[in-house]
Design a protein around this motif. Structure first.
Motif, PDB file in Angstrom:
ATOM      1  N   LEU A  36       0.830  -1.445  -0.105  1.00 36.88           N
ATOM      2  CA  LEU A  36       0.056  -0.127  -0.130  1.00 36.88           C
ATOM      3  C   LEU A  36       0.968   1.373   0.216  1.00 36.88           C
ATOM      4  O   LEU A  36       0.597   2.082  -0.691  1.00 36.88           O
ATOM      5  N   LEU A  37       1.937   1.325   0.673  1.00 37.70           N
ATOM      6  CA  LEU A  37       2.905   2.423   1.161  1.00 37.70           C
ATOM      7  C   LEU A  37       3.489   2.622  -0.423  1.00 37.70           C
ATOM      8  O   LEU A  37       3.636   3.723  -0.913  1.00 37.70           O
ATOM      9  N   ILE A  38       3.838   1.547  -1.194  1.00 40.73           N
ATOM     10  CA  ILE A  38       4.548   1.691  -2.484  1.00 40.73           C
ATOM     11  C   ILE A  38       3.573   2.066  -3.243  1.00 40.73           C
ATOM     12  O   ILE A  38       3.881   3.105  -4.175  1.00 40.73           O
ATOM     13  N   ARG A  39       2.408   1.762  -3.602  1.00 42.57           N
ATOM     14  CA  ARG A  39       1.301   2.450  -4.269  1.00 42.57           C
ATOM     15  C   ARG A  39       1.294   3.772  -4.100  1.00 42.57           C
ATOM     16  O   ARG A  39       1.167   4.736  -5.345  1.00 42.57           O
ATOM     17  N   ALA A  40       1.086   4.261  -2.975  1.00 42.81           N
ATOM     18  CA  ALA A  40       0.825   5.485  -2.514  1.00 42.81           C
ATOM     19  C   ALA A  40       2.312   6.320  -2.917  1.00 42.81           C
ATOM     20  O   ALA A  40       2.020   7.546  -3.521  1.00 42.81           O
ATOM     21  N   ALA A  41       3.396   5.812  -2.749  1.00 43.86           N
ATOM     22  CA  ALA A  41       4.572   6.391  -3.139  1.00 43.86           C
ATOM     23  C   ALA A  41       4.568   6.572  -4.755  1.00 43.86           C
ATOM     24  O   ALA A  41       4.901   7.662  -5.302  1.00 43.86           O
ATOM     25  N   LEU A  42       4.280   5.550  -5.454  1.00 46.34           N
ATOM     26  CA  LEU A  42       4.294   5.740  -6.834  1.00 46.34           C
ATOM     27  C   LEU A  42       3.104   6.783  -7.274  1.00 46.34           C
ATOM     28  O   LEU A  42       3.600   7.328  -8.349  1.00 46.34           O
ATOM     29  N   LEU A  43       1.978   6.815  -6.696  1.00 51.21           N
ATOM     30  CA  LEU A  43       1.116   7.681  -6.997  1.00 51.21           C
ATOM     31  C   LEU A  43       1.485   9.346  -6.799  1.00 51.21           C
ATOM     32  O   LEU A  43       1.425   9.798  -7.748  1.00 51.21           O
ATOM     33  N   ILE A  44       2.410   9.268  -5.792  1.00 45.54           N
ATOM     34  CA  ILE A  44       2.926  10.766  -5.697  1.00 45.54           C
ATOM     35  C   ILE A  44       4.083  11.086  -6.569  1.00 45.54           C
ATOM     36  O   ILE A  44       4.087  12.072  -7.246  1.00 45.54           O
ATOM     37  N   GLN A  45       4.948   9.968  -7.229  1.00 45.73           N
ATOM     38  CA  GLN A  45       5.796  10.037  -7.907  1.00 45.73           C
ATOM     39  C   GLN A  45       5.348  10.481  -9.500  1.00 45.73           C
ATOM     40  O   GLN A  45       5.816  11.251 -10.136  1.00 45.73           O
ATOM     41  N   GLY A  46       4.097   9.618  -9.658  1.00 48.67           N
ATOM     42  CA  GLY A  46       3.433   9.912 -11.131  1.00 48.67           C
ATOM     43  C   GLY A  46       2.319  10.936 -11.211  1.00 48.67           C
ATOM     44  O   GLY A  46       1.610  10.630 -12.044  1.00 48.67           O
ATOM     45  N   ARG A  47       2.323  11.689 -10.186  1.00 44.65           N
ATOM     46  CA  ARG A  47       1.282  12.687 -10.013  1.00 44.65           C
ATOM     47  C   ARG A  47       0.840  13.549 -11.208  1.00 44.65           C
ATOM     48  O   ARG A  47      -0.234  13.979 -11.269  1.00 44.65           O
ATOM     49  N   HIS A  48       2.015  13.740 -12.109  1.00 41.05           N
ATOM     50  CA  HIS A  48       1.736  14.713 -13.148  1.00 41.05           C
ATOM     51  C   HIS A  48       0.940  13.773 -14.390  1.00 41.05           C
ATOM     52  O   HIS A  48       0.554  14.400 -15.190  1.00 41.05           O
ATOM     53  N   ASP A  49       1.219  12.426 -14.215  1.00 37.11           N
ATOM     54  CA  ASP A  49       0.842  11.755 -15.397  1.00 37.11           C
ATOM     55  C   ASP A  49      -0.545  10.949 -14.895  1.00 37.11           C
ATOM     56  O   ASP A  49      -1.286  10.573 -15.881  1.00 37.11           O
ATOM     57  N   GLY A 114      10.195  -2.207  -2.550  1.00 39.30           N
ATOM     58  CA  GLY A 114       9.624  -1.090  -2.798  1.00 39.30           C
ATOM     59  C   GLY A 114      10.418  -0.121  -3.348  1.00 39.30           C
ATOM     60  O   GLY A 114      10.210   0.794  -4.216  1.00 39.30           O
ATOM     61  N   VAL A 115      11.729  -0.160  -2.769  1.00 34.95           N
ATOM     62  CA  VAL A 115      12.848   0.718  -3.293  1.00 34.95           C
ATOM     63  C   VAL A 115      13.122   0.584  -4.844  1.00 34.95           C
ATOM     64  O   VAL A 115      13.177   1.261  -5.492  1.00 34.95           O
ATOM     65  N   ALA A 116      13.208  -0.744  -5.262  1.00 35.21           N
ATOM     66  CA  ALA A 116      13.401  -1.013  -6.702  1.00 35.21           C
ATOM     67  C   ALA A 116      12.135  -0.487  -7.285  1.00 35.21           C
ATOM     68  O   ALA A 116      12.474  -0.167  -8.513  1.00 35.21           O
ATOM     69  N   GLU A 117      11.043  -0.750  -6.927  1.00 34.20           N
ATOM     70  CA  GLU A 117      10.115  -0.479  -7.796  1.00 34.20           C
ATOM     71  C   GLU A 117       9.764   1.308  -7.831  1.00 34.20           C
ATOM     72  O   GLU A 117       9.814   1.548  -9.016  1.00 34.20           O
ATOM     73  N   TRP A 118      10.566   1.855  -6.706  1.00 33.17           N
ATOM     74  CA  TRP A 118      10.466   3.422  -7.194  1.00 33.17           C
ATOM     75  C   TRP A 118      11.301   3.853  -8.177  1.00 33.17           C
ATOM     76  O   TRP A 118      11.109   4.566  -8.990  1.00 33.17           O
ATOM     77  N   PHE A 119      12.636   3.158  -8.196  1.00 36.43           N
ATOM     78  CA  PHE A 119      13.471   3.459  -9.221  1.00 36.43           C
ATOM     79  C   PHE A 119      13.172   2.888 -10.541  1.00 36.43           C
ATOM     80  O   PHE A 119      13.547   3.670 -11.651  1.00 36.43           O
ATOM     81  N   PHE A 120      12.376   1.770 -10.747  1.00 31.99           N
ATOM     82  CA  PHE A 120      12.090   1.285 -11.895  1.00 31.99           C
ATOM     83  C   PHE A 120      11.244   2.099 -12.481  1.00 31.99           C
ATOM     84  O   PHE A 120      11.001   2.525 -13.740  1.00 31.99           O
ATOM     85  N   TRP A 121      10.127   2.759 -11.796  1.00 35.14           N
ATOM     86  CA  TRP A 121       9.031   3.683 -12.173  1.00 35.14           C
ATOM     87  C   TRP A 121       9.628   4.782 -12.562  1.00 35.14           C
ATOM     88  O   TRP A 121       9.424   5.487 -13.782  1.00 35.14           O
ATOM     89  N   ASP A 122      10.621   5.248 -12.070  1.00 38.31           N
ATOM     90  CA  ASP A 122      11.278   6.488 -12.401  1.00 38.31           C
ATOM     91  C   ASP A 122      12.074   6.492 -13.689  1.00 38.31           C
ATOM     92  O   ASP A 122      12.163   7.396 -14.408  1.00 38.31           O
ATOM     93  N   GLU A 123      12.461   5.229 -13.985  1.00 38.01           N
ATOM     94  CA  GLU A 123      13.125   4.849 -15.188  1.00 38.01           C
ATOM     95  C   GLU A 123      12.282   4.712 -16.525  1.00 38.01           C
ATOM     96  O   GLU A 123      12.399   5.269 -17.398  1.00 38.01           O
ATOM     97  N   PHE A 124      10.908   3.949 -15.940  1.00 35.51           N
ATOM     98  CA  PHE A 124      10.271   3.457 -17.030  1.00 35.51           C
ATOM     99  C   PHE A 124       8.995   3.869 -17.319  1.00 35.51           C
ATOM    100  O   PHE A 124       8.149   3.604 -17.976  1.00 35.51           O
ATOM    101  N   GLN A 125       8.526   4.544 -15.834  1.00 39.74           N
ATOM    102  CA  GLN A 125       7.068   4.766 -15.609  1.00 39.74           C
ATOM    103  C   GLN A 125       6.107   3.608 -15.417  1.00 39.74           C
ATOM    104  O   GLN A 125       4.878   3.883 -16.086  1.00 39.74           O
ATOM    105  N   VAL A 126       6.443   2.506 -15.361  1.00 37.50           N
ATOM    106  CA  VAL A 126       5.739   1.323 -15.197  1.00 37.50           C
ATOM    107  C   VAL A 126       5.875   0.439 -14.132  1.00 37.50           C
ATOM    108  O   VAL A 126       7.065   0.642 -13.601  1.00 37.50           O
TER     109      VAL A 126
END
Length: 661
Positions: A36-49, A114-126
């Motif tokens: 849940l925390l990961i999903r919330a973090a990715l929501l914040i990271q991708g807030r513009h998209d 969670g950390v890996a997903e943050w950086f993976f989303w940062d690189e590929f947005q998925v």
């Protein structure tokens, strides 16, 4: 870590009796909370998209379901480990410490994901996908890349602290004592193991990631996925059977239509056999015996060049050499890559075929002695080589190119004295181009024409390169682009002094863009790449603005050299009279999704026999859905072409053709 005072034990009648079931519930709770925390973090990271609407409820709702499925797999090691420990251990004073010891790696791994997903989303947005699966195969490169890109000692320490903090919290709330208060009888431990085994097997059979419904915004759909579950799904689905998962026609009908679409007025079929899609390429007059240096550049989006006026003010300074070459040679301004990975670019540039679903042919079995750009050159007595700055075992490149009779030169074939700088992904591009000059000199001394395919690596994270080459600090994508541009300019300047230069054509083309994700299912703006064919002594400058595909570059080059041959590929010579506006088309893909675009019509095929039809704006990437049903013929053409390409490869009909017509 000091245990806190024993909390009040909950009544057994309200909780699971078995110690193993209680532990599984605790691990599941930890997993769900972190997910849940990961999903919330990715929501914040991708807030513009992200689309901030009610669909976010679906993202979190479906996300919880897939998190729960993933948790079912996560507790399997716990069941197996605790089942093997004797009951006496669970009744001893050491039991809380044993539970904590087993929980610690769980907590560290969950936080690491969670950390890996943050950086993976940062690189590929998925969320995790095929790219993560592919990279995990090549552990050494990935580990080196991570170590050179991020402050790993701090990250390791942070993970250890975070994992310890999670375990400490389970102490504080009494969860560890609660687990240890459970019954440790063998019977009560075996039954939950059998139960979880049935649940995991049942979930594997009944549920899949493909059942996740469509969202109007793809970022919202990605948010609904669970990272580990998506990773496993990508692993299992890397090979996709076209006949089983995609819309299809009768095979013969598909082949007949594909043959009609591929045949141009000046490229007649090689035979009347409807299953024979070969075409005859015929030119009058003598063939030109130019050497060919084919440079495929890592992640070179068209947006990086000032000629394309994308982010012009921000990036007009990145590619001064490529911009100059574009003015001196042939620049293709409306060219599109077939995929989002290097292996897709290599597939398109060597085989000139559409990107069939799943992995690139570079990775697949039965990829030996195919009809490649190298085989056409080799039939004319050319030396054919593939030069790569990294280790060619990565992405199966060594196997693929050697099986197709290329000489493979990579980092592993060179002594240390030939390497001045390297990082996780390979040597600096300037070292690679120096090797290319050496290979060309050797072939020229032997009076041997050469076809050399050079694949760069410096425009790849960690974006490091030798000092004092450009006026930008290392570590960013823009700096790596400018460094690669400098290397290309330096390479060609040195080539001018060589005796073989006057008879050599240079082709500079991207393998794919630097990003792939967008707000729509398949964003065509993420496939727009440049290509330059250059040698001022052989090429008249011009700009080619018509729509064309990455798979067309080699056939176009061979056409410029007046070569006649029988082709098995789908690429076209875009300079030929037969390539009329109604024949313009491109193929783009994202592993499972494969699309065909022509005259503004967009037709995409997806697993489960699904499709998307509409009109596409190539500059904006937007797709207007077809509600009138007028694009059915485009869908039929798309099915015919992709089904035929898949059928030809699976049935061994893409083999090398060496006879001239």
């Amino acid at each position: 870590m000091t245990p806190s005072p024993q909390p009040t034990v909950m009544p057994r009648r309200l909780t699971p009796r078995s110690i193993i079931a209680r532990g599984a519930l605790l691990i599941t709770a930890i997993f769900l909370l972190i997910a849940l925390l990961i999903r919330a973090a990715l929501l914040i990271q991708g807030r513009h998209d992200i689309a901030w609407n009610l669909s976010l409820l679906g993202s979190f709702g479906f996300g919880f379901w897939y998190d729960l499925l993933a948790a079912g797999y996560a507790v399997v090691p716990w069941f197996l480990l605790t089942l093997l420990l004797p009951p006496a251990l669970w009744r001893s004073r050491a039991a809380p410490w044993v539970v904590s010891f087993l929980l610690l790696p769980y907590a560290v791994v969950f936080v690491f994901i969670g950390v890996a997903e943050w950086f993976f989303w940062d690189e590929f947005q998925v969320r995790f996908n095929f790219i993560a699966v592919d990279y995990l195969v090549f552990t050494q490169e990935v580990i080196d890349n991570i170590q050179q890109s991020y402050p790993m000692p701090l990250i390791y320490a942070g993970l250890a602290l975070a994992g310890s903090a999670v375990v400490w919290m389970t102490w504080r709330v009494g969860a560890v004592r609660w687990v240890c208060a459970g019954d440790s009888a063998w019977k009560l431990r075996i039954l939950p193991v059998l139960g979880i085994a049935l649940v995991v097997v049942g979930a594997s059979c009944l549920f899949s990631q493909s059942q996740l419904p469509r969202f109007s915004n793809e970022f919202n759909r990605e948010l609904a996925k669970d990272g580990p579950y998506a990773f496993c799904a990508a692993f299992w689905e890397s090979e996709i059977d076209y006949e089983r998962f995609y819309l299809k026609q009768d095979t013969d009908k598909a082949l007949v239509r594909a043959k009609e679409l591929l045949t141009l007025s000046d490229t007649p079929p090689a035979s009347p056999d409807p299953r024979d899609l070969r075409r005859v390429i015929k030119h009058e007059g003598p063939e030109k015996r130019h050497n060919i240096v084919f440079v495929s550049v890592e992640s070179l989006s068209a947006a990086f060049m000032s000629h394309f006026k994308v982010n012009f003010k921000m990036r007009s300074y990145l590619t001064p050499n490529l911009d100059r070459l574009a003015d001196e040679g042939i620049l293709f301004t409306n060219l599109y890559a077939t995929g989002t990975r290097t292996v897709r670019g290599l597939e398109a540039l060597t085989l000139s075929v559409p990107p069939t679903p799943g992995q690139s042919i570079v990775w697949r079995p039965m990829n030996t002695n195919l009809f490649t750009s190298g085989s056409v050159c080799r039939s004319r007595g050319y030396d054919v080589s593939y030069l790569y700055g990294g280790d060619a075992m990565f992405d199966n490149m060594r196997t693929y190119f050697s099986r197709n009779n290329y000489r493979v030169i990579d980092r592993g074939t060179k002594p240390k004295s030939e390497i001045t700088f390297q990082n996780a992904w390979g040597v600096a591009d300037e070292d690679l181009f120096r090797w290319a000059l050496q290979e060309a000199d050797t072939n020229h001394a032997a009076n041997k024409p050469f076809f050399m395919h050079v694949m760069t690596v410096s425009n790849h994270r960690p974006f490091t390169f030798p000092e004092n080459r450009i006026d930008m600090p290392q570590g960013s994508r823009d700096a790596a682009v400018k460094y690669t541009d400098w290397c290309i300019g330096d390479f060609l300047e040195k080539a001018k002094s060589k005796p073989w230069f006057a008879n050599t054509i240079f082709v500079i083309v991207a393998d794919h863009c630097h990003g792939s994700a967008g707000k729509v299912e398949l964003d065509v703006t993420k496939y727009h790449i440049p290509c330059i064919i250059w040698n001022p002594q052989l090429i008249q400058p011009r700009s080619y603005d018509r729509l064309c595909s990455q798979i067309d570059m080699v056939p176009t080059l061979f056409g410029m050299m007046n070569w006649s041959y029988t082709t098995r590929n789908f690429g076209q010579d875009v300079f030929s009279p037969g390539y009329t506006p109604d024949k313009e088309r491109i193929y783009v893909s994202n592993y499972q999704k494969i699309a065909y675009i022509t005259q503004g019509d967009f037709a995409m095929l997806k697993p489960k026999q699904e499709s998307t039809l509409g009109r596409v704006d190539l500059k904006a990437g937007t797709i207007t859905p077809d509600k009138s049903g007028t694009l059915q013929s485009r869908l039929d053409d798309t099915i015919s072409l992709y089904q035929s390409a898949s059928w030809l490869f699976r049935n061994g009909h893409l083999g090398a053709e060496t006879d001239k017509p």
